[in-house]
Design a protein around this motif. Structure first.
Motif, PDB file in Angstrom:
ATOM      1  N   LEU A 149       0.819  -1.206   0.000  1.00  0.00           N
ATOM      2  CA  LEU A 149       0.000   0.000   0.000  1.00  0.00           C
ATOM      3  C   LEU A 149       0.856   1.261   0.000  1.00  0.00           C
ATOM      4  O   LEU A 149       0.490   2.279  -0.586  1.00  0.00           O
ATOM      5  CB  LEU A 149      -0.917  -0.003   1.224  1.00  0.00           C
ATOM      6  CG  LEU A 149      -2.043  -1.037   1.217  1.00  0.00           C
ATOM      7  CD1 LEU A 149      -2.697  -1.111   2.587  1.00  0.00           C
ATOM      8  CD2 LEU A 149      -3.083  -0.698   0.162  1.00  0.00           C
ATOM      9  N   GLN A 150       2.026   1.181   0.633  1.00  0.00           N
ATOM     10  CA  GLN A 150       2.934   2.322   0.694  1.00  0.00           C
ATOM     11  C   GLN A 150       3.707   2.497  -0.607  1.00  0.00           C
ATOM     12  O   GLN A 150       4.350   3.524  -0.817  1.00  0.00           O
ATOM     13  CB  GLN A 150       3.904   2.143   1.871  1.00  0.00           C
ATOM     14  CG  GLN A 150       4.754   3.343   2.195  1.00  0.00           C
ATOM     15  CD  GLN A 150       3.959   4.511   2.765  1.00  0.00           C
ATOM     16  OE1 GLN A 150       2.821   4.350   3.170  1.00  0.00           O
ATOM     17  NE2 GLN A 150       4.564   5.684   2.797  1.00  0.00           N
ATOM     18  N   GLY A 151       3.636   1.496  -1.485  1.00  0.00           N
ATOM     19  CA  GLY A 151       4.354   1.574  -2.746  1.00  0.00           C
ATOM     20  C   GLY A 151       5.798   1.140  -2.664  1.00  0.00           C
ATOM     21  O   GLY A 151       6.590   1.405  -3.571  1.00  0.00           O
ATOM     22  N   TRP A 152       6.172   0.451  -1.577  1.00  0.00           N
ATOM     23  CA  TRP A 152       7.545  -0.011  -1.405  1.00  0.00           C
ATOM     24  C   TRP A 152       7.787  -1.373  -2.047  1.00  0.00           C
ATOM     25  O   TRP A 152       8.915  -1.831  -2.108  1.00  0.00           O
ATOM     26  CB  TRP A 152       7.888  -0.104   0.079  1.00  0.00           C
ATOM     27  CG  TRP A 152       7.923   1.212   0.772  1.00  0.00           C
ATOM     28  CD1 TRP A 152       7.844   2.454   0.201  1.00  0.00           C
ATOM     29  CD2 TRP A 152       8.061   1.431   2.180  1.00  0.00           C
ATOM     30  NE1 TRP A 152       7.916   3.433   1.155  1.00  0.00           N
ATOM     31  CE2 TRP A 152       8.049   2.840   2.393  1.00  0.00           C
ATOM     32  CE3 TRP A 152       8.189   0.597   3.274  1.00  0.00           C
ATOM     33  CZ2 TRP A 152       8.154   3.406   3.648  1.00  0.00           C
ATOM     34  CZ3 TRP A 152       8.299   1.167   4.545  1.00  0.00           C
ATOM     35  CH2 TRP A 152       8.283   2.553   4.720  1.00  0.00           C
ATOM     36  N   MET A 153       6.739  -2.010  -2.491  1.00  0.00           N
ATOM     37  CA  MET A 153       6.862  -3.369  -3.010  1.00  0.00           C
ATOM     38  C   MET A 153       5.970  -3.519  -4.235  1.00  0.00           C
ATOM     39  O   MET A 153       4.926  -2.876  -4.334  1.00  0.00           O
ATOM     40  CB  MET A 153       6.443  -4.377  -1.924  1.00  0.00           C
ATOM     41  CG  MET A 153       6.628  -5.836  -2.284  1.00  0.00           C
ATOM     42  SD  MET A 153       6.107  -6.928  -0.925  1.00  0.00           S
ATOM     43  CE  MET A 153       7.346  -6.536   0.322  1.00  0.00           C
ATOM     44  N   ASP A 154       6.386  -4.377  -5.159  1.00  0.00           N
ATOM     45  CA  ASP A 154       5.561  -4.659  -6.328  1.00  0.00           C
ATOM     46  C   ASP A 154       4.207  -5.188  -5.885  1.00  0.00           C
ATOM     47  O   ASP A 154       4.068  -5.854  -4.856  1.00  0.00           O
ATOM     48  CB  ASP A 154       6.238  -5.691  -7.240  1.00  0.00           C
ATOM     49  CG  ASP A 154       7.464  -5.112  -7.936  1.00  0.00           C
ATOM     50  OD1 ASP A 154       7.547  -3.875  -8.034  1.00  0.00           O
ATOM     51  OD2 ASP A 154       8.328  -5.894  -8.353  1.00  0.00           O
ATOM     52  N   LYS A 155       3.202  -4.936  -6.698  1.00  0.00           N
ATOM     53  CA  LYS A 155       1.845  -5.283  -6.290  1.00  0.00           C
ATOM     54  C   LYS A 155       1.628  -6.787  -6.174  1.00  0.00           C
ATOM     55  O   LYS A 155       0.864  -7.250  -5.361  1.00  0.00           O
ATOM     56  CB  LYS A 155       0.853  -4.691  -7.293  1.00  0.00           C
ATOM     57  CG  LYS A 155       0.855  -3.169  -7.280  1.00  0.00           C
ATOM     58  CD  LYS A 155       0.051  -2.598  -8.417  1.00  0.00           C
ATOM     59  CE  LYS A 155       0.173  -1.068  -8.439  1.00  0.00           C
ATOM     60  NZ  LYS A 155      -0.479  -0.484  -9.611  1.00  0.00           N
ATOM     61  N   ARG A 156       2.289  -7.558  -7.020  1.00  0.00           N
ATOM     62  CA  ARG A 156       2.126  -9.005  -6.961  1.00  0.00           C
ATOM     63  C   ARG A 156       3.477  -9.678  -7.165  1.00  0.00           C
ATOM     64  O   ARG A 156       4.328  -9.184  -7.894  1.00  0.00           O
ATOM     65  CB  ARG A 156       1.157  -9.494  -8.044  1.00  0.00           C
ATOM     66  CG  ARG A 156      -0.278  -9.025  -7.859  1.00  0.00           C
ATOM     67  CD  ARG A 156      -1.192  -9.625  -8.914  1.00  0.00           C
ATOM     68  NE  ARG A 156      -1.249 -11.069  -8.781  1.00  0.00           N
ATOM     69  CZ  ARG A 156      -0.832 -11.932  -9.716  1.00  0.00           C
ATOM     70  NH1 ARG A 156      -0.326 -11.497 -10.831  1.00  0.00           N
ATOM     71  NH2 ARG A 156      -0.931 -13.223  -9.525  1.00  0.00           N
TER      72      ARG A 156
END
Length: 486
Positions: free
Chosen positions: A170-177
């Protein structure tokens, strides 16, 4: 002194009542604020009562921890933007699961230490007549307490690591999947291994290496269960881990003999479970798929080709269309939250209402990044509750709607959910915006939504795109509408 245990239990009982009544009041937007206060008072009462437990130790450390936690919560609560509220909820929920897991770890370590001591004498306490006290250490856990402690530790650890992944996404620190071949099999094997080790621990064979292995397996399962989850399913994930944390706290409360923890955990667990079921239904997914499926994964096959092109419209023409409409439905999404456009949108809606236009706001159950996100934003702007309609209520009205104004919503209005079996969101109930006579979409650009797929609505013949920041575009609509009356 004999009255003290009775007073403590009375405080716990009152706190439990405040938890339940507070949760009941949270079910309505009109009373939700008061419900939060009631529940907060209940928690304060339970914490204060706990300090007076006769066998309480290290009170100074507990006070220091409480002060640090309260200060951090107060600071983040004041500074974190409404758009970041979902990830803050995920993070705090993970902390709750981690706390329950830590309680389980301490109990297991204490149990292992006690087993290594030779001097064992029966405990004659009437509160625990069948337990044993060892050299002044707390009594050994009963088989039921040990089993519930292990189960609470497992659930809390999974909630902790899974919630951290949800926060990072949600924070955008990780790829969505993140998906790899055989991932579902690996997840099932990890869960099975954690359960087997947990059974060994619950049977009384407790040792340092077994405890460490148990928590490592549980942490890995929580991570790998959440990594393949797509952004469109994140509301389900948050509510699921919320239920996990509640159950873990309740189980550990039973181990500690703390009635407040038991009741509070059960209330949170029950509410989270019901919410998970509602969210899963809104996403057209079963609970089994929520637990073990690869969320957001495509059903297979080639995706539909989207014909046509996106057709822009300027703010003046869009304002005229809605000014002379009979019915307008406004559909807010996460883009509205990012742009903090809720106040300008409500100002625009008020101008339409003054002109005699019938205006409603349509909310999808999983709009935004968590359940209720859009409702909170609209309430903050002062939108009356009777103008806000949920999906089942508003969908039959779209064919009679002259203009549907979509602001920042994407996946929850995508017709591919009904027409493309290869789409990651296929089968998800959506707002039937495409059935309106005209659709105006306010969007920054031509990018995809959180699920990472194109939206066929944007290419439809009855759709026009008003490109720009949500707040700026809403401000232009307000100015254009005012100019019509000059």
């Amino acid at each position: 002194m004999s009255l003290l245990p009775t007073l403590i239990k009375a405080c716990y009982f009152l706190a439990a009542l405040l938890f339940i009544l507070g949760l009941k009041r949270m079910s309505s937007p009109r009373t939700a604020r008061g419900g939060i206060v009631w529940a907060g008072v209940g928690m304060l009462l339970a914490v204060l009562a706990t300090f007076f437990l006769p066998d309480m130790h290290n009170r100074s450390l507990i006070v220091a921890a409480v002060l640090i936690g309260v200060s951090a919560a107060w600071w983040t609560g004041r500074r974190v933007a409404m758009t970041a509220m979902p990830q803050m909820v995920a993070l705090y929920n993970g902390m709750g699961g981690g706390a329950a897991a830590a309680i389980g770890a301490v109990e297991l370590i204490g149990y292992a230490r006690a087993l290594g001591l030779l001097h064992v004498v029966p405990d004659t306490s009437p509160l625990q007549p069948e337990s044993w006290a060892i050299n002044g250490l707390p009594p050994l856990l009963s088989p039921v307490e040990l089993s519930l402690g292990v189960l609470g530790a497992l659930i809390g650890t999974v909630s902790f690591s899974g919630s951290l992944v949800a926060f990072a996404k949600l924070q955008g620190w990780m790829d969505k999947r993140f998906v790899f071949p055989g991932q579902r099999v690996v997840n099932i094997l990890l869960l099975a291994a954690a359960v087997v080790v947990g059974v060994v621990l619950a049977s009384g064979h407790v040792s340092g290496p077994m405890i460490a292995l148990f928590f490592v397996l549980a942490l890995l399962f929580g991570l790998l269960m959440t990594l393949p989850i797509g952004g469109a399913d994140m509301p389900v994930v948050i509510s699921l881990y919320n239920a996990f944390t509640g159950l873990a706290v309740s189980f550990e409360g039973f181990v500690l003999g703390n009635e407040a923890m038991i009741i509070a955990g059960m209330v949170v667990g029950a509410a989270g479970t019901l919410l998970t079921q509602l969210m899963a239904k809104a996403m057209n997914r079963s609970i089994g798929n929520v637990l073990f499926g690869s969320f957001g994964a495509a059903a297979g096959g080639d995706a539909q080709t989207i014909d046509g092109a996106q057709k822009p419209v300027d703010a003046g023409d869009a304002a005229v269309m809605m000014a002379y409409a009979e019915r307008v439905v406004i559909v807010p999404g996460y883009g509205l939250a990012v742009a903090q456009a809720q106040h300008k949108v409500w100002e625009f809606a008020q101008l339409l209402i003054k002109r005699g236009v019938k205006v409603k706001f349509a909310i999808h159950p999983v709009a935004g990044r968590m359940p209720g996100h859009m409702n909170v934003l609209l309430a903050e702007a002062g939108v009356p509750y009777d103008l806000i309609a949920d999906m089942d209520e508003i969908n039959p009205e779209f064919p009679a709607t002259d203009v549907a104004l979509v602001i920042g919503a994407n996946d929850v209005v995508n017709p591919l959910a009904k027409t493309d079996p290869a789409s990651p969101i296929y089968g998800m109930p959506i707002l039937d915006v495409s059935a309106a006579k005209h659709v105006i979409v306010i969007k920054r650009g031509k990018g995809t939504g959180f699920a990472g797929i194109e939206n066929a609505l944007f290419y439809a013949d009855n759709t026009r795109m008003l490109y720009g920041d949500g707040q700026a575009a809403a401000g232009q609509l307000v100015n254009e509408l005012k100019s019509l009356d000059d």
